[in-house]
Design a protein around this motif. Structure first.
Motif, PDB file in Angstrom:
ATOM      1  N   HIS A   1       6.025  -8.476   2.108  1.00 32.03           N
ATOM      2  CA  HIS A   1       5.160  -9.632   2.335  1.00 32.03           C
ATOM      3  C   HIS A   1       6.097 -10.834   2.370  1.00 32.03           C
ATOM      4  N   ARG A   2       5.695 -11.925   2.942  1.00 33.83           N
ATOM      5  CA  ARG A   2       6.615 -13.075   3.011  1.00 33.83           C
ATOM      6  C   ARG A   2       7.014 -13.594   1.641  1.00 33.83           C
ATOM      7  N   SER A   3       6.240 -13.242   0.612  1.00 30.43           N
ATOM      8  CA  SER A   3       6.534 -13.706  -0.737  1.00 30.43           C
ATOM      9  C   SER A   3       7.016 -12.603  -1.677  1.00 30.43           C
ATOM     10  N   TYR A   4       7.176 -11.373  -1.171  1.00 31.19           N
ATOM     11  CA  TYR A   4       7.526 -10.260  -2.056  1.00 31.19           C
ATOM     12  C   TYR A   4       8.605  -9.354  -1.476  1.00 31.19           C
ATOM     13  N   LEU A   5       9.555  -9.013  -2.332  1.00 32.17           N
ATOM     14  CA  LEU A   5      10.533  -7.955  -2.081  1.00 32.17           C
ATOM     15  C   LEU A   5      10.281  -6.900  -3.145  1.00 32.17           C
ATOM     16  N   VAL A   6      10.375  -5.638  -2.780  1.00 29.66           N
ATOM     17  CA  VAL A   6      10.159  -4.595  -3.772  1.00 29.66           C
ATOM     18  C   VAL A   6      11.332  -3.619  -3.757  1.00 29.66           C
ATOM     19  N   ASN A   7      11.649  -3.112  -4.921  1.00 26.57           N
ATOM     20  CA  ASN A   7      12.652  -2.059  -5.052  1.00 26.57           C
ATOM     21  C   ASN A   7      11.953  -0.756  -4.686  1.00 26.57           C
ATOM     22  N   ILE A   8      12.253  -0.219  -3.503  1.00 26.22           N
ATOM     23  CA  ILE A   8      11.543   0.953  -2.988  1.00 26.22           C
ATOM     24  C   ILE A   8      11.707   2.152  -3.926  1.00 26.22           C
ATOM     25  N   ALA A   9      12.764   2.178  -4.712  1.00 25.65           N
ATOM     26  CA  ALA A   9      12.982   3.266  -5.667  1.00 25.65           C
ATOM     27  C   ALA A   9      11.961   3.244  -6.794  1.00 25.65           C
ATOM     28  N   LYS A  10      11.301   2.121  -6.991  1.00 25.09           N
ATOM     29  CA  LYS A  10      10.325   1.982  -8.084  1.00 25.09           C
ATOM     30  C   LYS A  10       8.882   2.165  -7.616  1.00 25.09           C
ATOM     31  N   VAL A  11       8.661   2.276  -6.310  1.00 25.38           N
ATOM     32  CA  VAL A  11       7.297   2.355  -5.766  1.00 25.38           C
ATOM     33  C   VAL A  11       6.682   3.712  -6.094  1.00 25.38           C
ATOM     34  N   ASP A  12       5.444   3.682  -6.614  1.00 31.34           N
ATOM     35  CA  ASP A  12       4.720   4.899  -6.960  1.00 31.34           C
ATOM     36  C   ASP A  12       3.772   5.332  -5.848  1.00 31.34           C
TER      37      ASP A  12
ATOM     38  N   GLY B   1       5.049   0.741 -10.855  1.00 34.57           N
ATOM     39  CA  GLY B   1       4.849   0.676 -12.295  1.00 34.57           C
ATOM     40  C   GLY B   1       3.436   0.209 -12.583  1.00 34.57           C
ATOM     41  N   SER B   2       3.307  -0.771 -13.439  1.00 37.37           N
ATOM     42  CA  SER B   2       1.976  -1.303 -13.788  1.00 37.37           C
ATOM     43  C   SER B   2       1.549  -2.443 -12.862  1.00 37.37           C
ATOM     44  N   PHE B   3       2.335  -2.716 -11.823  1.00 35.00           N
ATOM     45  CA  PHE B   3       2.072  -3.834 -10.918  1.00 35.00           C
ATOM     46  C   PHE B   3       1.435  -3.349  -9.619  1.00 35.00           C
ATOM     47  N   THR B   4       0.553  -4.167  -9.066  1.00 32.63           N
ATOM     48  CA  THR B   4      -0.010  -3.949  -7.740  1.00 32.63           C
ATOM     49  C   THR B   4       0.383  -5.155  -6.896  1.00 32.63           C
ATOM     50  N   LEU B   5       1.054  -4.887  -5.768  1.00 37.80           N
ATOM     51  CA  LEU B   5       1.567  -5.959  -4.918  1.00 37.80           C
ATOM     52  C   LEU B   5       0.983  -5.851  -3.524  1.00 37.80           C
ATOM     53  N   PRO B   6       0.710  -6.995  -2.878  1.00 39.55           N
ATOM     54  CA  PRO B   6       0.145  -6.968  -1.524  1.00 39.55           C
ATOM     55  C   PRO B   6       1.197  -6.575  -0.482  1.00 39.55           C
ATOM     56  N   ILE B   7       0.745  -5.868   0.546  1.00 38.60           N
ATOM     57  CA  ILE B   7       1.603  -5.552   1.689  1.00 38.60           C
ATOM     58  C   ILE B   7       1.031  -6.281   2.901  1.00 38.60           C
ATOM     59  N   ALA B   8       1.855  -7.035   3.588  1.00 37.14           N
ATOM     60  CA  ALA B   8       1.429  -7.691   4.824  1.00 37.14           C
ATOM     61  C   ALA B   8       1.235  -6.599   5.882  1.00 37.14           C
ATOM     62  N   ARG B   9       0.184  -6.715   6.650  1.00 33.34           N
ATOM     63  CA  ARG B   9      -0.132  -5.691   7.656  1.00 33.34           C
ATOM     64  C   ARG B   9       1.065  -5.347   8.560  1.00 33.34           C
ATOM     65  N   PRO B  10       1.814  -6.338   9.079  1.00 35.43           N
ATOM     66  CA  PRO B  10       2.962  -5.996   9.934  1.00 35.43           C
ATOM     67  C   PRO B  10       4.086  -5.239   9.200  1.00 35.43           C
ATOM     68  N   GLN B  11       4.099  -5.317   7.883  1.00 35.68           N
ATOM     69  CA  GLN B  11       5.159  -4.673   7.102  1.00 35.68           C
ATOM     70  C   GLN B  11       4.812  -3.243   6.688  1.00 35.68           C
ATOM     71  N   LEU B  12       3.571  -2.832   6.847  1.00 32.36           N
ATOM     72  CA  LEU B  12       3.126  -1.531   6.338  1.00 32.36           C
ATOM     73  C   LEU B  12       3.955  -0.374   6.890  1.00 32.36           C
ATOM     74  N   LYS B  13       4.203  -0.357   8.168  1.00 36.04           N
ATOM     75  CA  LYS B  13       4.982   0.732   8.774  1.00 36.04           C
ATOM     76  C   LYS B  13       6.415   0.734   8.236  1.00 36.04           C
ATOM     77  N   ILE B  14       7.021  -0.429   8.128  1.00 35.00           N
ATOM     78  CA  ILE B  14       8.395  -0.553   7.611  1.00 35.00           C
ATOM     79  C   ILE B  14       8.479  -0.054   6.172  1.00 35.00           C
ATOM     80  N   VAL B  15       7.491  -0.441   5.361  1.00 39.73           N
ATOM     81  CA  VAL B  15       7.463  -0.028   3.956  1.00 39.73           C
ATOM     82  C   VAL B  15       7.279   1.481   3.847  1.00 39.73           C
ATOM     83  N   ASN B  16       6.356   2.038   4.623  1.00 35.82           N
ATOM     84  CA  ASN B  16       6.127   3.489   4.609  1.00 35.82           C
ATOM     85  C   ASN B  16       7.395   4.252   4.998  1.00 35.82           C
TER      86      ASN B  16
END
Length: 164
Positions: free
Chosen positions: A116-127, A137-152
């Motif tokens: 997301h334009r305001s979030y970077l995530v450590n992909i090794a920590k994603v559940d 972990g215990s956090f829920t973070l938003p994913i921007a629609r255009p970033q969904l494919k990249i994150v997956n």
């Protein structure tokens, strides 16, 4: 010091550099002729005795301050941007740094993905990844629609052991 009982301080500094390129090295010695070799081992400072106490303490304070601002990337869960600052969120604490998220992103390795334009995530920590957010972990973070494919794709590559 350069002059030590069993070993030359410069030799010791070279051995240290073979295992740790980042640890601060400070020479405090009466041996002026080794000052240029101090550059070769990337010494933070090379002080000639006698040293004024204020100068020594100023350098030690500088080293301590730098150590407090070093970041263990393996423990970093995510980064959240806020104006000209970034909140670095670890599993057990948060730390605020005066840096832009894009500038910080350029300093991090490929395991940190912009979700997301305001979030970077450590992909090794994603559940888990969902359509609009992800769990880390215990956090829920938003994913921007255009970033969904990249994150997956990053998540799949990471979990298959493919270098990002």
């Amino acid at each position: 010091d350069i002059q030590m009982k069993k070993q030359n301080g410069m030799e010791l500094a070279r051995r240290i550099r073979q295992t740790d390129a980042q640890v601060p090295i400070l020479f405090l010695t009466a041996m002026k002729e080794y000052v240029f070799e101090g550059y070769e081992v990337k010494a933070l400072r090379y002080l000639i005795k006698p040293v004024q106490e204020e100068a020594l303490f100023a350098i030690l304070d500088e080293i301590q301050s730098a150590a407090q601002h070093s970041i263990n990337l393996n423990a970093l869960v995510y980064v959240e941007a806020e104006a000209h600052y970034c909140h670095l969120v670890f599993e057990d604490h948060r730390q605020k740094e005066k840096i832009g998220i894009r500038e910080l992103k350029a300093m991090l390795d490929e395991t940190f993905v912009m979700i997301h334009r305001s979030y970077l995530v450590n992909i090794a920590k994603v559940d888990q990844i969902r359509r609009e957010d992800l769990s880390v972990g215990s956090f829920t973070l938003p994913i921007a629609r255009p970033q969904l494919k990249i994150v997956n794709e990053a998540f799949i590559r990471y979990n298959k052991g493919i270098r990002l």
